[in-house]
Design a protein around this motif. Structure first.
Motif, mmCIF file in Angstrom:
data_model
loop_
_atom_site.group_PDB
_atom_site.id
_atom_site.type_symbol
_atom_site.label_atom_id
_atom_site.label_comp_id
_atom_site.label_asym_id
_atom_site.label_seq_id
_atom_site.Cartn_x
_atom_site.Cartn_y
_atom_site.Cartn_z
ATOM 1 N N GLY A 244 0.786 -1.226 0.000
ATOM 2 C CA GLY A 244 0.000 0.000 0.000
ATOM 3 C C GLY A 244 0.816 1.272 0.000
ATOM 4 O O GLY A 244 0.253 2.368 -0.084
ATOM 5 N N PHE B 43 0.776 8.416 3.199
ATOM 6 C CA PHE B 43 0.090 7.145 2.933
ATOM 7 C C PHE B 43 0.693 6.012 3.757
ATOM 8 O O PHE B 43 -0.001 5.076 4.131
ATOM 9 C CB PHE B 43 0.163 6.804 1.451
ATOM 10 N N LEU C 53 -1.021 5.736 7.014
ATOM 11 C CA LEU C 53 -2.404 5.246 7.040
ATOM 12 C C LEU C 53 -2.495 3.834 7.601
ATOM 13 O O LEU C 53 -3.464 3.467 8.250
ATOM 14 C CB LEU C 53 -2.998 5.258 5.619
ATOM 15 N N LEU D 264 -6.556 1.691 6.671
ATOM 16 C CA LEU D 264 -6.580 2.167 5.299
ATOM 17 C C LEU D 264 -5.227 1.987 4.631
ATOM 18 O O LEU D 264 -4.180 2.155 5.248
ATOM 19 C CB LEU D 264 -6.952 3.654 5.259
ATOM 20 N N LYS D 265 -5.274 1.632 3.353
ATOM 21 C CA LYS D 265 -4.064 1.624 2.541
ATOM 22 C C LYS D 265 -4.474 1.835 1.085
ATOM 23 O O LYS D 265 -5.601 1.521 0.685
ATOM 24 C CB LYS D 265 -3.268 0.332 2.698
ATOM 25 N N VAL D 266 -3.590 2.369 0.297
ATOM 26 C CA VAL D 266 -3.878 2.687 -1.094
ATOM 27 C C VAL D 266 -3.970 1.401 -1.908
ATOM 28 O O VAL D 266 -3.146 0.493 -1.768
ATOM 29 C CB VAL D 266 -2.792 3.610 -1.674
ATOM 30 N N SER D 267 -4.981 1.323 -2.777
ATOM 31 C CA SER D 267 -5.182 0.132 -3.605
ATOM 32 C C SER D 267 -4.989 0.409 -5.090
ATOM 33 O O SER D 267 -4.796 -0.527 -5.870
ATOM 34 C CB SER D 267 -6.584 -0.445 -3.375
ATOM 35 N N ASP E 234 -8.127 4.373 -1.909
ATOM 36 C CA ASP E 234 -7.744 3.447 -0.850
ATOM 37 C C ASP E 234 -8.661 2.235 -0.819
ATOM 38 O O ASP E 234 -9.620 2.131 -1.594
ATOM 39 C CB ASP E 234 -7.665 4.157 0.510
ATOM 40 N N ASN E 235 -8.367 1.299 0.066
ATOM 41 C CA ASN E 235 -9.089 0.034 0.090
ATOM 42 C C ASN E 235 -10.518 0.151 0.588
ATOM 43 O O ASN E 235 -11.282 -0.820 0.526
ATOM 44 C CB ASN E 235 -8.328 -0.992 0.937
#
Length: 565
Positions: free
Chosen positions: A79, A108, A111, A130-133, A146-147
């Motif tokens: 992420g 990020f 997060l 949360l993490k970037v997808s 994000d996810n």
């Protein structure tokens, strides 16, 4: 699969490629450090980008790449988001200085921390960090989803004015900012141009099937928001053409500098399956494909594409547009024959000029001129890169300066030409030469012994048979791909084929269908349901029409024989 390309992205004059083993490659213009090689030097062929991990846990693995005009992004499998290149507007997400090496965006990274406030609880009370997808970039801005389906934006991006929430302005921010307008919904896809953003967002809280709405905001001086006017929007506004009551479902979006392109398919399967490309915004170079150079502020279909074609991917360059079909067709339109080249770049006579209608591109290295299973296309300012052959073949064309075509030199190419991929450069050259040899069938045998002539004839027959087998194989691949896309609305991926196809000569279709349904997510199950309900309705309708036709025929026959019906 480790060296096969799974994703590509193109900036103004550079290209990024992601391989199956999680490696990132770059090539083209190196100005501002956009290639991530530690300097501003141009690269004429693909080079691997190095990532210095601070935790010392070995090589980082990546799952996504994105390219703005002069900057680049890469999404790590945990992420983390890395960025490098031009940064005057904060599009790298850290500081204000340009960077010629990848750096992680700390915001990020935080997060996913255990003490992070950016977390939510699901219905079962479990905490989700949360993490970037997914990531996207364009112009001087960057975006991430994000996810949990929230959208983040930074760089030179459209935001409400400081004194009036409804007044549009471009705000430079080096910190990713959440787009709160979509709170309670899921952002599925996003694209951006120089100063505008278009997003596909779920109608409800979660995305399930074909329930996407299309929103746009930012600068609108050419109608690129598709809202029917040329007034800028500070906040996302729904495009009515693709509203909840629209018969068309969105599945792909892309933005050029000042125009937008969208792929849709019919929500109802009552009639034959149909996909359609819509464009709007600036049209002065033919980039809308409407047969003229007029701009339009409402989405209009590109009627120059065959109606029966299933479109699977698209991308917009600065002033040109490309789409790919499931059968291996590639169409391009816009500036200088759809190549994106500026006038006077080298084309002359009938070949010069902008393409106002879609132009079908021909692959000289493949049987029938069709690209082998196109996967993805990426358009830069004046170049295009195509991934095909299940990810192991790349083609590039357009402006070649700074090595942006990745072919080891700076010459322009007006037709698709194989790219020198580092993992199999020698093999690629050999395969291209072999393909050309197959197309040359000897008509005059060498003088010499009869055994030499017999050998030549056998070789000629073998080449002809091999060519026929290749054509038949390509046809079967296209047929299987069309069937798969018709049902699942996404391209066929060899990695997802049932293992029983490899392990046994017997294929249990019933068992495999059960396995597919068991492994499918909610979106895929919804697509299956739509497909089979539509097919069942179509079969019932056809049977009813035949029964009525037979009844009428019998009725007419009875009347002609003087019988009472």
């Amino acid at each position: 699969m480790s060296k096969k390309v799974v994703s590509i992205a193109a900036g103004e004059a550079h290209t990024l490629a992601l391989t199956g083993d999680g490696s990132v490659f770059s090539w083209g213009r190196g100005t501002f450090g956009r290639l991530g090689t530690g300097n501003d030097t141009d690269e004429l062929s693909p080079v691997r980008v190095s990532f210095a991990r601070s935790d010392g846990k070995g090589e980082a693995k990546f799952v996504g790449v994105a390219a703005g005009a002069y900057h680049s992004l890469a999404l790590q499998d945990d992420g983390s988001v890395w960025s490098w290149g031009y940064n005057i507007y904060g599009q790298l997400g850290h500081g204000e200085e340009n960077s010629s090496v990848p750096k992680v965006i700390e915001q990020f990274k935080e997060l996913g921390a255990t003490n992070s406030l950016s977390r939510e609880q699901n219905a079962g009370g479990q905490t989700t960090f949360l993490k970037v997808s997914s990531i996207k970039a364009g112009g001087m801005m960057s975006l991430a989803i994000d996810n949990l389906g929230a959208l983040w934006i930074w760089g030179n991006s459209p935001q409400p004015g400081s004194t009036d929430e409804e007044v549009f302005s471009l705000v430079s921010s080096s910190s990713p900012l959440p787009v709160w307008d979509f709170h309670g919904h899921t952002v599925v896809k996003v694209a951006c141009g120089n100063e505008h953003v278009v997003a596909a967002v779920s109608v409800g809280e979660n995305f399930s099937g074909a329930d996407l709405m299309c929103y746009a905001w930012g600068n609108n001086n050419h109608g690129q928001l598709g809202l029917g006017d040329k007034e800028a929007r500070a906040r996302p506004q729904s495009i009515s053409t693709f509203g909840e009551d629209s018969p068309w479902a969105i599945y792909e979006i892309s933005c050029g500098a000042f125009h937008t392109a969208i792929l849709t398919h019919k929500k109802s399967y009552d009639q034959e399956i149909e996909s359609r490309c819509w464009t709007f915004g600036l049209g002065e170079n033919g980039q809308l494909g409407h047969g003229n150079t007029m701009s339009t502020s409402l989405p209009e279909p590109v009627n120059g594409l065959p109606r029966e074609t299933i479109l699977i991917s698209l991308d917009c360059g600065l002033f040109h547009t490309l789409v790919l079909s499931a059968s291996g067709d590639v169409w391009s339109w816009g500036m200088e024959k759809g190549l994106g080249l500026c006038p006077g770049a080298g084309l002359a006579g009938d070949d010069a000029g902008d393409a106002l209608f879609p132009v079908k591109l021909h692959c000289s290295e493949a049987p029938g001129g069709l690209f082998p299973l196109p996967v993805q296309v990426a358009c830069g300012a004046a170049h295009t890169v195509l991934v095909a052959g299940d990810g192991d073949k790349l083609w590039a064309w357009g402006r070649g300066r700074s090595g942006v075509l990745g072919r080891g030199h700076t010459a322009d190419s007006f037709v698709p030409a194989p790219l020198m991929w580092p993992s199999s450069e020698a093999g690629l050259k050999k395969e291209v030469q072999n393909q050309r040899n197959y197309e040359i069938k000897p008509s005059i045998h060498r003088s010499g012994s009869s055994s030499e002539s017999a050998t030549d004839r056998k070789l000629s027959d073998a080449m002809e048979e091999l060519s026929l087998l290749r054509e038949k194989h390509a046809l079967m691949e296209r047929y299987a791909t069309v069937l798969h896309v018709s049902i699942f609305r996404k391209s066929l991926d060899q990695r997802n084929l049932p293992q029983s196809l490899y392990d046994s000569e017997v294929f249990d279709i019933k068992r495999e269908l059960e396995n597919v349904m068991e492994a499918a997510d909610t979106e895929e199950l919804a697509r299956l349901q739509m497909f089979y309900e539509g097919m069942l309705a179509a079969v019932k309708d056809k049977l009813l029409k035949r029964r009525i036709k037979e009844f009428v025929k019998e009725h007419i026959l009875s009347l002609s024989l003087g019988r009472q019906p």
